[in-house]
Motif scaffolding. Structure first.
Motif, PDB file in Angstrom:
ATOM      1  N   THR A  98      38.631  46.018  30.802  1.00 44.07           N
ATOM      2  CA  THR A  98      39.196  44.942  31.632  1.00 44.07           C
ATOM      3  C   THR A  98      38.830  45.235  33.088  1.00 44.07           C
ATOM      4  O   THR A  98      38.355  46.327  33.410  1.00 44.07           O
ATOM      5  CB  THR A  98      40.741  44.894  31.561  1.00 44.07           C
ATOM      6  OG1 THR A  98      41.265  46.114  32.131  1.00 44.07           O
ATOM      7  CG2 THR A  98      41.269  44.738  30.143  1.00 44.07           C
ATOM      8  N   GLY A  99      39.105  44.266  33.951  1.00 50.29           N
ATOM      9  CA  GLY A  99      38.910  44.491  35.381  1.00 50.29           C
ATOM     10  C   GLY A  99      39.851  45.572  35.898  1.00 50.29           C
ATOM     11  O   GLY A  99      39.465  46.414  36.717  1.00 50.29           O
ATOM     12  N   MET A 100      41.089  45.563  35.413  1.00 43.23           N
ATOM     13  CA  MET A 100      42.043  46.562  35.899  1.00 43.23           C
ATOM     14  C   MET A 100      41.653  47.968  35.459  1.00 43.23           C
ATOM     15  O   MET A 100      41.913  48.948  36.165  1.00 43.23           O
ATOM     16  CB  MET A 100      43.473  46.225  35.454  1.00 43.23           C
ATOM     17  CG  MET A 100      44.098  45.041  36.186  1.00 43.23           C
ATOM     18  SD  MET A 100      43.714  44.945  37.958  1.00 43.23           S
ATOM     19  CE  MET A 100      44.383  46.481  38.563  1.00 43.23           C
ATOM     20  N   PHE A 124      44.601  41.754  44.635  1.00 45.20           N
ATOM     21  CA  PHE A 124      45.074  41.323  43.320  1.00 45.20           C
ATOM     22  C   PHE A 124      46.387  42.063  43.015  1.00 45.20           C
ATOM     23  O   PHE A 124      46.507  43.266  43.266  1.00 45.20           O
ATOM     24  CB  PHE A 124      43.997  41.677  42.290  1.00 45.20           C
ATOM     25  CG  PHE A 124      44.226  41.081  40.941  1.00 45.20           C
ATOM     26  CD1 PHE A 124      44.118  39.713  40.743  1.00 45.20           C
ATOM     27  CD2 PHE A 124      44.529  41.888  39.858  1.00 45.20           C
ATOM     28  CE1 PHE A 124      44.322  39.166  39.487  1.00 45.20           C
ATOM     29  CE2 PHE A 124      44.735  41.341  38.595  1.00 45.20           C
ATOM     30  CZ  PHE A 124      44.636  39.977  38.411  1.00 45.20           C
ATOM     31  N   GLU A 167      39.073  43.433  48.890  1.00 44.37           N
ATOM     32  CA  GLU A 167      38.489  42.282  48.198  1.00 44.37           C
ATOM     33  C   GLU A 167      38.007  41.307  49.260  1.00 44.37           C
ATOM     34  O   GLU A 167      38.723  41.054  50.220  1.00 44.37           O
ATOM     35  CB  GLU A 167      39.568  41.525  47.404  1.00 44.37           C
ATOM     36  CG  GLU A 167      40.055  42.200  46.171  1.00 44.37           C
ATOM     37  CD  GLU A 167      41.260  41.450  45.557  1.00 44.37           C
ATOM     38  OE1 GLU A 167      41.380  40.224  45.727  1.00 44.37           O
ATOM     39  OE2 GLU A 167      42.079  42.121  44.919  1.00 44.37           O
ATOM     40  N   ASP A 196      36.233  45.136  45.443  1.00 43.50           N
ATOM     41  CA  ASP A 196      36.458  44.275  44.283  1.00 43.50           C
ATOM     42  C   ASP A 196      35.704  42.973  44.581  1.00 43.50           C
ATOM     43  O   ASP A 196      36.109  42.197  45.439  1.00 43.50           O
ATOM     44  CB  ASP A 196      37.973  44.052  44.120  1.00 43.50           C
ATOM     45  CG  ASP A 196      38.317  43.173  42.925  1.00 43.50           C
ATOM     46  OD1 ASP A 196      37.477  42.330  42.548  1.00 43.50           O
ATOM     47  OD2 ASP A 196      39.439  43.301  42.398  1.00 43.50           O
ATOM     48  N   VAL A 198      35.012  40.318  42.688  1.00 43.65           N
ATOM     49  CA  VAL A 198      35.223  39.289  41.670  1.00 43.65           C
ATOM     50  C   VAL A 198      34.955  37.880  42.200  1.00 43.65           C
ATOM     51  O   VAL A 198      34.268  37.091  41.562  1.00 43.65           O
ATOM     52  CB  VAL A 198      36.653  39.377  41.087  1.00 43.65           C
ATOM     53  CG1 VAL A 198      37.027  38.105  40.345  1.00 43.65           C
ATOM     54  CG2 VAL A 198      36.747  40.559  40.135  1.00 43.65           C
ATOM     55  N   PHE A 199      35.486  37.546  43.374  1.00 46.74           N
ATOM     56  CA  PHE A 199      35.364  36.169  43.857  1.00 46.74           C
ATOM     57  C   PHE A 199      33.911  35.784  44.127  1.00 46.74           C
ATOM     58  O   PHE A 199      33.513  34.655  43.869  1.00 46.74           O
ATOM     59  CB  PHE A 199      36.226  35.954  45.111  1.00 46.74           C
ATOM     60  CG  PHE A 199      37.592  35.421  44.796  1.00 46.74           C
ATOM     61  CD1 PHE A 199      38.389  36.044  43.843  1.00 46.74           C
ATOM     62  CD2 PHE A 199      38.085  34.287  45.417  1.00 46.74           C
ATOM     63  CE1 PHE A 199      39.648  35.551  43.522  1.00 46.74           C
ATOM     64  CE2 PHE A 199      39.343  33.776  45.110  1.00 46.74           C
ATOM     65  CZ  PHE A 199      40.124  34.404  44.164  1.00 46.74           C
ATOM     66  N   SER A 218      36.151  42.362  37.542  1.00 52.59           N
ATOM     67  CA  SER A 218      36.736  41.851  36.324  1.00 52.59           C
ATOM     68  C   SER A 218      35.665  40.942  35.735  1.00 52.59           C
ATOM     69  O   SER A 218      35.379  39.873  36.278  1.00 52.59           O
ATOM     70  CB  SER A 218      38.006  41.063  36.633  1.00 52.59           C
ATOM     71  OG  SER A 218      38.350  40.304  35.497  1.00 52.59           O
ATOM     72  N   THR A 220      36.039  39.478  33.083  1.00 53.08           N
ATOM     73  CA  THR A 220      36.856  38.418  32.487  1.00 53.08           C
ATOM     74  C   THR A 220      36.648  37.093  33.216  1.00 53.08           C
ATOM     75  O   THR A 220      36.824  36.029  32.637  1.00 53.08           O
ATOM     76  CB  THR A 220      38.344  38.824  32.623  1.00 53.08           C
ATOM     77  OG1 THR A 220      38.492  40.183  32.224  1.00 53.08           O
ATOM     78  CG2 THR A 220      39.254  37.943  31.807  1.00 53.08           C
ATOM     79  N   LYS A 221      36.303  37.173  34.493  1.00 55.70           N
ATOM     80  CA  LYS A 221      36.197  35.975  35.323  1.00 55.70           C
ATOM     81  C   LYS A 221      34.801  35.360  35.160  1.00 55.70           C
ATOM     82  O   LYS A 221      34.432  35.027  34.066  1.00 55.70           O
ATOM     83  CB  LYS A 221      36.541  36.325  36.772  1.00 55.70           C
ATOM     84  CG  LYS A 221      37.856  37.101  36.913  1.00 55.70           C
ATOM     85  CD  LYS A 221      39.084  36.287  36.527  1.00 55.70           C
ATOM     86  CE  LYS A 221      40.331  37.134  36.298  1.00 55.70           C
ATOM     87  NZ  LYS A 221      40.691  37.988  37.412  1.00 55.70           N
ATOM     88  N   MET A 230      37.838  39.785  27.648  1.00 59.07           N
ATOM     89  CA  MET A 230      38.168  40.574  28.826  1.00 59.07           C
ATOM     90  C   MET A 230      37.031  41.569  29.047  1.00 59.07           C
ATOM     91  O   MET A 230      36.325  41.942  28.096  1.00 59.07           O
ATOM     92  CB  MET A 230      39.446  41.378  28.611  1.00 59.07           C
ATOM     93  CG  MET A 230      40.651  40.610  28.117  1.00 59.07           C
ATOM     94  SD  MET A 230      41.381  39.521  29.345  1.00 59.07           S
ATOM     95  CE  MET A 230      41.945  40.713  30.555  1.00 59.07           C
ATOM     96  N   GLY A 231      36.886  42.035  30.268  1.00 61.05           N
ATOM     97  CA  GLY A 231      35.884  43.066  30.537  1.00 61.05           C
ATOM     98  C   GLY A 231      35.899  43.436  31.999  1.00 61.05           C
ATOM     99  O   GLY A 231      36.551  42.778  32.817  1.00 61.05           O
ATOM    100  N   LEU A 364      40.415  32.308  36.497  1.00 60.79           N
ATOM    101  CA  LEU A 364      39.458  31.688  37.412  1.00 60.79           C
ATOM    102  C   LEU A 364      38.038  32.047  36.978  1.00 60.79           C
ATOM    103  O   LEU A 364      37.821  32.939  36.162  1.00 60.79           O
ATOM    104  CB  LEU A 364      39.718  32.118  38.857  1.00 60.79           C
ATOM    105  CG  LEU A 364      39.577  33.603  39.219  1.00 60.79           C
ATOM    106  CD1 LEU A 364      38.180  33.924  39.714  1.00 60.79           C
ATOM    107  CD2 LEU A 364      40.576  33.976  40.300  1.00 60.79           C
TER     108      LEU A 364
HETATM  109  C1  LIG Z   1      41.392  39.159  37.445  1.00 63.35           C
HETATM  110  C2  LIG Z   1      41.178  40.081  38.567  1.00 63.35           C
HETATM  111  C3  LIG Z   1      41.320  41.465  38.391  1.00 63.35           C
HETATM  112  C4  LIG Z   1      41.770  42.075  37.081  1.00 63.35           C
HETATM  113  O1  LIG Z   1      40.908  41.823  36.027  1.00 63.35           O
HETATM  114  P1  LIG Z   1      41.372  41.816  34.474  1.00 63.35           P
HETATM  115  O2  LIG Z   1      40.089  41.582  33.756  1.00 63.35           O
HETATM  116  O3  LIG Z   1      42.372  40.718  34.332  1.00 63.35           O
HETATM  117  O4  LIG Z   1      41.964  43.147  34.191  1.00 63.35           O
HETATM  118  C5  LIG Z   1      41.088  42.274  39.481  1.00 63.35           C
HETATM  119  N1  LIG Z   1      40.726  41.762  40.686  1.00 63.35           N
HETATM  120  C6  LIG Z   1      40.574  40.439  40.889  1.00 63.35           C
HETATM  121  C7  LIG Z   1      40.181  39.938  42.232  1.00 63.35           C
HETATM  122  C8  LIG Z   1      40.787  39.549  39.840  1.00 63.35           C
HETATM  123  O5  LIG Z   1      40.646  38.232  40.050  1.00 63.35           O
END
Ligand SMILES: *Cc1c(COP(=O)(O)O)cnc(C)c1O
Length: 422
Positions: A98-100, A124, A167, A196, A198-199, A218, A220-221, A230-231, A364
Motif C-alpha cells: 500500500t502507499g502507507m 495525508f 507532499e 510523497d 501521489v498528486f 500510493s 492505489t491512486k 492497493m499498492g 482519487l
Molecule cells: C492515498 C494516499 C496515501 C496512502 O496510500 P494507500 O495506498 O491508501 O495506503 C498516502 N499519501 C497520499 C498523498 C495519498 O493520497
C-alpha cells in the motif's frame, strides 16, 4: 538497474537509454520468459527452487544474485519496480502493498530513537498519525512547518534533522511547495528528503531531479487508476534503497503481491495518456468552476489564481487531476439547519447529492470522476480551527477528475450547483 542478470538465451529488457516516458511506461523492465509472451508474465509463486545444494548455499551467501523468496523479490514485482523507477528517473525502487507501507517503511528505516523529523503540516492523515503516534512513541520527534512558508523551513532546519517529509501539491488544498529550496535547506541540516508524489505522479513531476532523496507513492491512486488494487513504492538511489530501507523491507514484509504488481504494470502502460487527459479535463473544469455563481474559490496548480502558479509551472508539466472547490458561505452558514448540521454543510451536501454521474468517494486518481467532502470525511478528525487554517472549510469539496467526456462532467456539476442553490 537489474538485480538479476539477463540470461543469454532470453530477450533482455530494452535498453532504456534515450527512450521517452510513454515508451518506458509500455516497455520498461519487461523480461520475457522462454515462451516469448507479448504481455508481462505473472509469476504467482512464493518461492524459487535451486538446481543444486551449492546454488542454494551460494544464494544465501549472496555470492550469486537470483530470486529466492517473494517477500524479498519476485520477477513480476521487479518489472513493476523497474518500470516505475525508469519513469521517475530513479536508480532503484521497492514495491509495497500500500502507499502507507511505503511511507512507513521508508521513514522507519531512516530513524532511530532520538531522531528528528521536520515535516510540512499539510500531509495525508495516516502519515500524520505515523509521525504523531507511532514515531513519537519510539522517541522520534516531529516538528511541523507550513509547507509554503520557506522562512519556517529555514528556522526549523537551522537545527540538525534526520528526515524531511512533504507532499506537493498537498491534499486537499493543493499548496505547491518549493522542492529545490526545501531540499537545499534539508541537506544543510543533514536530513534525507522524502517526497510523497501521489498528486503529481512521475508523469508530471520528478522530485528526485529537484533534490529529493526518496519518493514514495500510493500506487492505489493514479498508477492503478482503475479502482482495482492497493499498492505503493519507494524510489531513490541504489545506495539509499539498498541500505537500511531494503533490510527493513525484507525483514518486516510490506511486500506487494505479484498479482497486484501485474495489475499495476498494466496501469503504468496507460499512465501518461490518462494523466494528460485527466489534467486537461481538470484544468478545463477548474476554469469553468471559477466562473460559476456560488463558487468562492477554486484551487488548481495551473490556474492563474493559484498563489504558487509560477512555481507549479517550474516543477510540474501539468496541473494534475484534482480540483478543490470552496463554495460561498452565506451569512448564516454556521447556523444549524433542519438536519442538525450547519447550513454550510447542508448546502454542500445538496451539491454532492445532486450529482448523477460523479461518484462520492474519498479515493482519487481514478478513471471515474470522484468527489469528496474533506471536512466530514478525510479531515473530520482535524480540529475545526486547524482545518480552516489549512483552507478546508465546511463548503470545500475535492474533485478527482477522471476520463469521462468533460461535457458530461460539466453538465453534472451544473446540475449539482443548481441543487445546492435550492
Ligand atoms: C492515498 C494516499 C496515501 C496512502 O496510500 P494507500 O495506498 O491508501 O495506503 C498516502 N499519501 C497520499 C498523498 C495519498 O493520497
Amino acid at each position: 538497474m537489474t538485480d538479476v542478470p539477463c540470461p543469454p538465451e532470453l530477450p533482455c529488457p530494452p535498453d532504456p537509454e534515450g527512450l521517452r516516458p510513454a515508451t518506458l511506461a509500455v516497455r520498461g523492465g519487461q523480461r520475457r520468459s522462454a515462451f516469448q509472451e507479448t504481455s508481462e508474465a505473472l509469476y504467482l509463486t512464493q518461492g524459487f527452487v535451486y538446481g543444486t545444494a551449492a546454488e542454494a548455499a551460494d544464494t544465501f551467501a549472496e555470492n550469486i544474485e537470483r530470486y529466492s523468496y517473494s517477500r524479498y523479490s519476485n520477477p513480476t514485482t521487479r518489472t513493476f519496480e523497474e518500470r516505475l523507477a525508469l519513469l521517475d528517473g530513479a536508480e532503484d525502487a521497492l514495491a509495497t502493498s500500500t502507499g502507507m507501507a511505503a511511507v512507513f517503511t521508508a521513514v522507519a528505516a531512516l530513524v532511530r530513537s532520538g531522531s528528528r523529523i521536520v515535516a510540512a503540516r499539510e500531509l495525508f492523515g495516516s502519515t500524520l498519525t505515523i509521525f504523531d503516534d507511532v514515531m513519537a512513541g519510539w522517541g522520534v520527534h516531529t516538528d511541523y512547518v507550513t509547507g509554503v512558508d520557506l522562512e519556517q523551513w529555514q528556522t526549523a532546519l537551522a537545527t540538525p534533522a534526520d528526515v524531511v517529509f512533504l507532499e506537493t501539491p498537498s491534499n486537499p488544498m493543493q499548496d505547491v511547495l518549493d522542492l529545490r529550496a526545501i531540499a537545499e535547506l534539508a541537506h544543510e541540516a543533514g536530513a534525507i528528503v522524502v517526497v510523497d508524489n501521489v498528486f503529481a505522479t512521475p508523469i508530471l513531476q520528478q522530485p528526485l531531479s529537484m533534490g529529493a532523496d526518496l519518493v514514495v507513492y500510493s500506487a492505489t491512486k493514479h498508477i492503478d487508476g482503475q479502482g482495482r488494487t492497493m499498492g505503493g513504492a519507494i524510489l531513490g538511489s541504489k545506495k539509499l534503497i539498498g541500505g537500511r530501507i531494503r533490510t527493513m523491507y525484507r525483514m518486516t514484509g510490506p511486500t506487494l503481491s505479484p498479482f497486484n504488481a501485474w495489475v499495476l504494470i498494466k496501469g503504468l502502460e496507460t499512465l501518461p495518456l490518462r494523466i494528460r487527459a485527466q489534467s486537461a479535463a481538470a484544468l478545463d473544469l477548474a476554469q469553468w468552476l471559477e466562473q460559476q455563481p456560488g463558487v468562492a474559490s477554486v484551487r488548481y496548480p495551473f490556474l492563474d489564481s493559484h498563489p504558487q502558479r509560477e512555481l507549479a509551472g517550474r516543477q510540474m508539466s501539468a496541473g494534475g487531476s484534482v480540483v478543490t472547490v470552496t463554495f460561498e458561505s452565506e451569512g448564516d452558514g454556521r447556523e444549524t439547519g433542519p438536519s442538525g448540521r450547519s447550513r454550510d454543510v447542508e448546502r454542500t451536501f445538496a451539491f454532492l447529492d445532486g450529482l448523477r454521474v460523479i461518484d462520492l468517494s474519498t479515493n482519487l486518481g481514478d478513471a471515474k470522476t470522484l468527489v469528496t467532502h474533506p471536512a466530514t470525511t478525510t479531515h473530520m478528525r482535524v480540529p475545526a480551527e486547524q482545518r480552516e487554517a489549512m483552507g478546508v472549510m465546511d463548503t470545500t469539496v475535492r474533485l478527482s477528475v477522471g476520463l469521462e467526456d468533460v461535457e458530461d462532467l460539466r453538465e453534472d456539476l451544473a446540475r449539482a450547483l443548481e441543487a445546492r442553490r435550492g
